[in-house]
Design a protein around this motif. Sequence first.
Motif, mmCIF file in Angstrom:
data_model
loop_
_atom_site.group_PDB
_atom_site.id
_atom_site.type_symbol
_atom_site.label_atom_id
_atom_site.label_comp_id
_atom_site.label_asym_id
_atom_site.label_seq_id
_atom_site.Cartn_x
_atom_site.Cartn_y
_atom_site.Cartn_z
ATOM 1 N N ILE A 16 0.891 -1.160 0.000
ATOM 2 C CA ILE A 16 0.000 0.000 0.000
ATOM 3 C C ILE A 16 0.929 1.209 0.000
ATOM 4 O O ILE A 16 1.533 1.537 1.013
ATOM 5 C CB ILE A 16 -0.930 0.002 1.241
ATOM 6 C CG1 ILE A 16 -1.688 -1.324 1.373
ATOM 7 C CG2 ILE A 16 -1.882 1.203 1.202
ATOM 8 C CD1 ILE A 16 -2.563 -1.686 0.195
ATOM 9 N N LYS A 17 1.077 1.849 -1.170
ATOM 10 C CA LYS A 17 2.109 2.862 -1.368
ATOM 11 C C LYS A 17 1.612 4.299 -1.346
ATOM 12 O O LYS A 17 2.395 5.226 -1.532
ATOM 13 C CB LYS A 17 2.843 2.599 -2.693
ATOM 14 C CG LYS A 17 3.514 1.229 -2.759
ATOM 15 C CD LYS A 17 4.208 0.980 -4.073
ATOM 16 C CE LYS A 17 3.294 0.859 -5.257
ATOM 17 N NZ LYS A 17 2.292 -0.199 -5.212
ATOM 18 N N SER A 49 7.851 -2.471 5.360
ATOM 19 C CA SER A 49 9.186 -2.580 4.761
ATOM 20 C C SER A 49 9.304 -1.839 3.439
ATOM 21 O O SER A 49 10.423 -1.625 2.953
ATOM 22 C CB SER A 49 9.569 -4.047 4.561
ATOM 23 O OG SER A 49 8.759 -4.657 3.573
ATOM 24 N N GLY A 50 8.188 -1.397 2.866
ATOM 25 C CA GLY A 50 8.252 -0.589 1.651
ATOM 26 C C GLY A 50 9.043 0.684 1.859
ATOM 27 O O GLY A 50 9.652 1.203 0.921
ATOM 28 N N VAL A 51 9.087 1.187 3.101
ATOM 29 C CA VAL A 51 9.897 2.367 3.400
ATOM 30 C C VAL A 51 11.374 2.022 3.193
ATOM 31 O O VAL A 51 12.095 2.711 2.467
ATOM 32 C CB VAL A 51 9.649 2.890 4.837
ATOM 33 C CG1 VAL A 51 10.624 4.012 5.186
ATOM 34 C CG2 VAL A 51 8.215 3.358 5.003
ATOM 35 N N ASP A 58 8.375 7.562 4.993
ATOM 36 C CA ASP A 58 7.731 7.682 6.297
ATOM 37 C C ASP A 58 6.546 8.646 6.215
ATOM 38 O O ASP A 58 5.513 8.424 6.848
ATOM 39 C CB ASP A 58 8.721 8.199 7.351
ATOM 40 C CG ASP A 58 9.802 7.186 7.696
ATOM 41 O OD1 ASP A 58 9.470 6.016 7.962
ATOM 42 O OD2 ASP A 58 10.977 7.582 7.710
ATOM 43 N N ALA A 59 6.702 9.702 5.425
ATOM 44 C CA ALA A 59 5.615 10.670 5.265
ATOM 45 C C ALA A 59 4.374 10.013 4.662
ATOM 46 O O ALA A 59 3.246 10.337 5.044
ATOM 47 C CB ALA A 59 6.068 11.852 4.407
ATOM 48 N N THR A 60 4.571 9.073 3.754
ATOM 49 C CA THR A 60 3.442 8.355 3.154
ATOM 50 C C THR A 60 2.735 7.509 4.204
ATOM 51 O O THR A 60 1.499 7.504 4.286
ATOM 52 C CB THR A 60 3.920 7.459 1.999
ATOM 53 O OG1 THR A 60 4.585 8.262 1.027
ATOM 54 C CG2 THR A 60 2.761 6.713 1.358
ATOM 55 N N VAL A 61 3.503 6.799 5.030
ATOM 56 C CA VAL A 61 2.918 5.983 6.094
ATOM 57 C C VAL A 61 2.114 6.881 7.035
ATOM 58 O O VAL A 61 0.972 6.567 7.392
ATOM 59 C CB VAL A 61 4.004 5.199 6.869
ATOM 60 C CG1 VAL A 61 3.394 4.455 8.049
ATOM 61 C CG2 VAL A 61 4.736 4.233 5.947
#
Length: 174
Positions: A16-17, A49-51, A58-61
């Motif tokens: 989930i990006k 782990s996509g980070v 991290d901003a996306t999370v």
Amino acid sequence: MLDRDGVINADSDAYIKSVDEWHPLPGSLEAMARLSRAGWVIAVCTNQSGVGRGLFTDATVNAIHAELQRQLAPLGGHVDGFFYCPHPPEADCSCRKPKPGLLIQAAAALSFPLQGVPFVGDSRRDMDAARAAGATPVLVRTGKGARTIADGAGLPDWIENDLMAVVTRLLNDD
């Protein structure tokens, strides 16, 4: 404590990006709001782990978690804390499930004991992290849950169809 992808929202093997790719599972936000309204503390503990793989930041999370909070608010719910591991598996960190680091962080930050606290997940690594932390592993059939059940190893005693079924059982047991 809740895993995120596959428990709260639809999961994807491609990650989930973005906020646009984040879609809550039917009933999951309502279930979380029921817990909030009943006075339960909610911690989301998720491997991201996509980070570490450079697929998102991290901003996306944080933006995805803000969207989750935004959608929960009108239902009377909120998440008390988000805890995520940004590392890829090869980093061998203590926070990546199946290790218990995220659950331990959540318990310390939100001041609750881990012993017997339910941790709801959809994978064997979620179940293993819960056991390692002293929490109660709860498996849902959503996300990777059906595949986890088919694999048959490391299954918990408590399996439910989805997060709403877990919450209904928890609140009926109170």
